[in-house]
Each structure stands twice: as structure tokens, then as C-alpha cells.
Design an enzyme around this catalytic site. Structure first.
Site, PDB file in Angstrom:
ATOM      1  N   VAL A 121      -5.245-100.850  29.376  1.00 16.13           N
ATOM      2  CA  VAL A 121      -4.678-101.872  30.247  1.00 16.13           C
ATOM      3  C   VAL A 121      -3.868-102.839  29.400  1.00 16.13           C
ATOM      4  O   VAL A 121      -4.418-103.545  28.561  1.00 16.13           O
ATOM      5  CB  VAL A 121      -5.789-102.649  30.999  1.00 16.13           C
ATOM      6  CG1 VAL A 121      -5.167-103.679  31.937  1.00 16.13           C
ATOM      7  CG2 VAL A 121      -6.667-101.683  31.778  1.00 16.13           C
ATOM      8  N   SER A 122      -2.558-102.855  29.608  1.00 21.20           N
ATOM      9  CA  SER A 122      -1.693-103.710  28.796  1.00 21.20           C
ATOM     10  C   SER A 122      -0.977-104.777  29.601  1.00 21.20           C
ATOM     11  O   SER A 122      -0.391-105.688  29.042  1.00 21.20           O
ATOM     12  CB  SER A 122      -0.652-102.859  28.061  1.00 21.20           C
ATOM     13  OG  SER A 122       0.098-102.084  28.979  1.00 21.20           O
ATOM     14  N   THR A 123      -1.009-104.687  30.943  1.00 22.73           N
ATOM     15  CA  THR A 123      -0.352-105.689  31.781  1.00 22.73           C
ATOM     16  C   THR A 123      -1.273-106.099  32.900  1.00 22.73           C
ATOM     17  O   THR A 123      -2.272-105.438  33.190  1.00 22.73           O
ATOM     18  CB  THR A 123       0.955-105.145  32.398  1.00 22.73           C
ATOM     19  OG1 THR A 123       0.635-104.110  33.345  1.00 22.73           O
ATOM     20  CG2 THR A 123       1.879-104.587  31.338  1.00 22.73           C
TER      21      THR A 123
ATOM     22  N   VAL B 160      -4.209-104.045  24.869  1.00 23.57           N
ATOM     23  CA  VAL B 160      -3.845-103.283  23.674  1.00 23.57           C
ATOM     24  C   VAL B 160      -2.456-102.693  23.849  1.00 23.57           C
ATOM     25  O   VAL B 160      -2.151-102.099  24.884  1.00 23.57           O
ATOM     26  CB  VAL B 160      -4.856-102.145  23.416  1.00 23.57           C
ATOM     27  CG1 VAL B 160      -4.406-101.295  22.239  1.00 23.57           C
ATOM     28  CG2 VAL B 160      -6.238-102.718  23.157  1.00 23.57           C
TER      29      VAL B 160
ATOM     30  N   GLN C 129      -1.822-103.452  35.654  1.00 17.66           N
ATOM     31  CA  GLN C 129      -2.539-102.218  35.352  1.00 17.66           C
ATOM     32  C   GLN C 129      -4.037-102.488  35.206  1.00 17.66           C
ATOM     33  O   GLN C 129      -4.598-102.369  34.131  1.00 17.66           O
ATOM     34  CB  GLN C 129      -1.998-101.608  34.059  1.00 17.66           C
ATOM     35  CG  GLN C 129      -0.530-101.241  34.096  1.00 17.66           C
ATOM     36  CD  GLN C 129      -0.038-100.733  32.754  1.00 17.66           C
ATOM     37  OE1 GLN C 129      -0.740-100.785  31.746  1.00 17.66           O
ATOM     38  NE2 GLN C 129       1.172-100.231  32.722  1.00 17.66           N
TER      39      GLN C 129
END
Length: 222
Positions: free
Chosen positions: A13-15, A45, A18
Site C-alpha cells: 500500500v503506497s497511496t 513502501v 490503495q
């Protein structure tokens, strides 16, 4: 006793959009059976700069997954930074007897021991290379789009600053004070400059071009 093969969902999960819950729901809607304890998620990450084995939760996959298991990801770009990275990760798990599957399009890269036919292995590797290359191309396109967006924002900001002209050396309070002293005619321009800490040129501008000075303050929100 041989353990029952399991499906492990790995989520990066980067945003804010998401979320892990969204990706889990998407996987289950696609028909995958996943136990809650088999959901592994890395939050905040960057997939562009951090390898899977260097991520806090990504490292767990190498210990958790056993021959016969399936590693499930939303798309292959969750597993690596670029083409070579993604390809290496999937090949490593395949050699360990672990299949890798994607939620999007249901792509499946089967474990080596299940591919006795060399043609099957060649086909899998060709598809793997193509999918990983697409992931890298997509990541590159997004990076270039971000760069273009930043450049456009900077250019717009520069244009806005140029349009506003040079920032006045005086604020609204000082402008009003200068006008007041000029109206009283009790001070020379030099005396007003010393009193307000302005240059003689600034005082003269306020005296000779008050409308222009006023407009400059408005353009700069002062």
C-alpha cells in the site's frame, strides 16, 4: 502430515486510495479464498526504491511460503522495482515450488516442479518477461508523468510571479503611513524614507504613482 497448500495475499500500500481492505475484497471477489491470517501488507513502501526482501512484511514471504503454496498479488508490480527485479522474485518463488498469481487478469506463473515440459516452462518465462516489462513501462510512465506535472507546476508558478511583477518593498500599513505623511506635507521625502525604513525611490513611487503602487499591493495580496 503434509500441510494443506495455502494462498497468501501480499499487499503493498503506497497511496491513500490503495487500502489493504480494498485489495483483499478485490481478490475475494475474483474468486480467491484467502484466510485473514494469510494477508501480508506493507504500508507506505515505495515499490520503485525498495526490493521485496528489504520490506518489513515482504521478508516474511520467504519464510512463510512453502512448496505447493500460492503467492497472490494484485499485479506483478507489487513484487519489485523494475523488470529485472519482478522477474527475479517470481522465478525465485517458482523454483521454491510456489506459484505466483495476479488478481488482475488472473495470470498464473506455475511452480517449476509442475512444469515438466520444457515448452511449458518456456511459455511461462516468455509471459513472465512480457508482464514484468509492462509493469516496468507503467512505472516509468507514471514517473515521467509526475516529473512533467512538477515541471508544469513550477513553470506556472514562475509565470504567475512574473505576471505579478516585482514584489513591493512596502506593505499595506507602510503604504498608508507614507501617504498620510505626504498629505500632511510636514516631512521631506528623505525624512519619510528614514521614518518608514524605505528607500527614497519607494517613497517617490508612492507619491508619484499611487495607483500603480496600490495595484502592486493587490496583485501580491498585501
Amino acid at each position: 502430515m503434509t500441510p494443506t497448500p495455502k494462498t497468501v495475499l501480499y499487499i503493498r500500500v503506497s497511496t491513500a486510495e490503495q487500502t489493504s481492505e480494498h485489495q483483499l475484497a478485490q481478490a475475494r471477489e475474483a474468486g480467491f479464498h484467502i484466510e485473514d491470517q494469510h494477508v501480508i501488507a506493507d504500508h507506505g513502501v515505495s515499490g520503485v526504491s525498495t526490493q521485496l526482501k528489504e520490506r518489513d512484511q515482504g521478508r516474511r514471504l520467504y519464510d512463510l511460503l512453502q512448496p505447493g503454496d500460492t503467492l497472490l498479488v494484485r499485479w506483478v508490480d507489487r513484487l519489485g522495482r523494475d523488470y529485472e527485479d519482478v522477474k527475479q522474485v517470481i522465478e525465485t518463488f517458482n523454483k521454491r515450488g510456489v506459484a505466483v498469481c495476479t488478481v488482475i487478469n488472473g495470470m498464473r506463473f506455475e511452480a517449476d516442479y509442475k512444469l515438466s515440459d520444457p515448452t511449458q516452462k518456456a511459455s511461462r518465462n516468455a509471459i513472465l518477461g512480457f508482464m514484468a516489462a509492462l509493469a516496468e513501462a507503467d512505472a516509468t510512465a507514471k514517473k515521467e508523468a509526475r516529473r512533467a506535472g512538477i515541471a508544469h507546476a513550477k513553470a506556472s508558478a514562475d509565470a504567475a510571479r512574473k505576471y505579478r511583477g516585482k514584489k513591493p518593498s512596502f506593505d499595506r500599513q507602510t503604504f498608508d503611513a507614507v501617504q498620510s505623511m505626504l498629505e500632511k506635507k510636514a516631512h521631506t521625502v528623505s525624512a519619510i524614507a528614514r521614518e518608514t525604513n524605505l528607500s527614497r525611490q519607494a517613497v517617490l513611487r508612492i507619491r508619484d504613482e499611487p495607483e500603480a503602487a496600490e495595484a502592486a499591493l493587490e496583485r501580491w495580496g498585501m
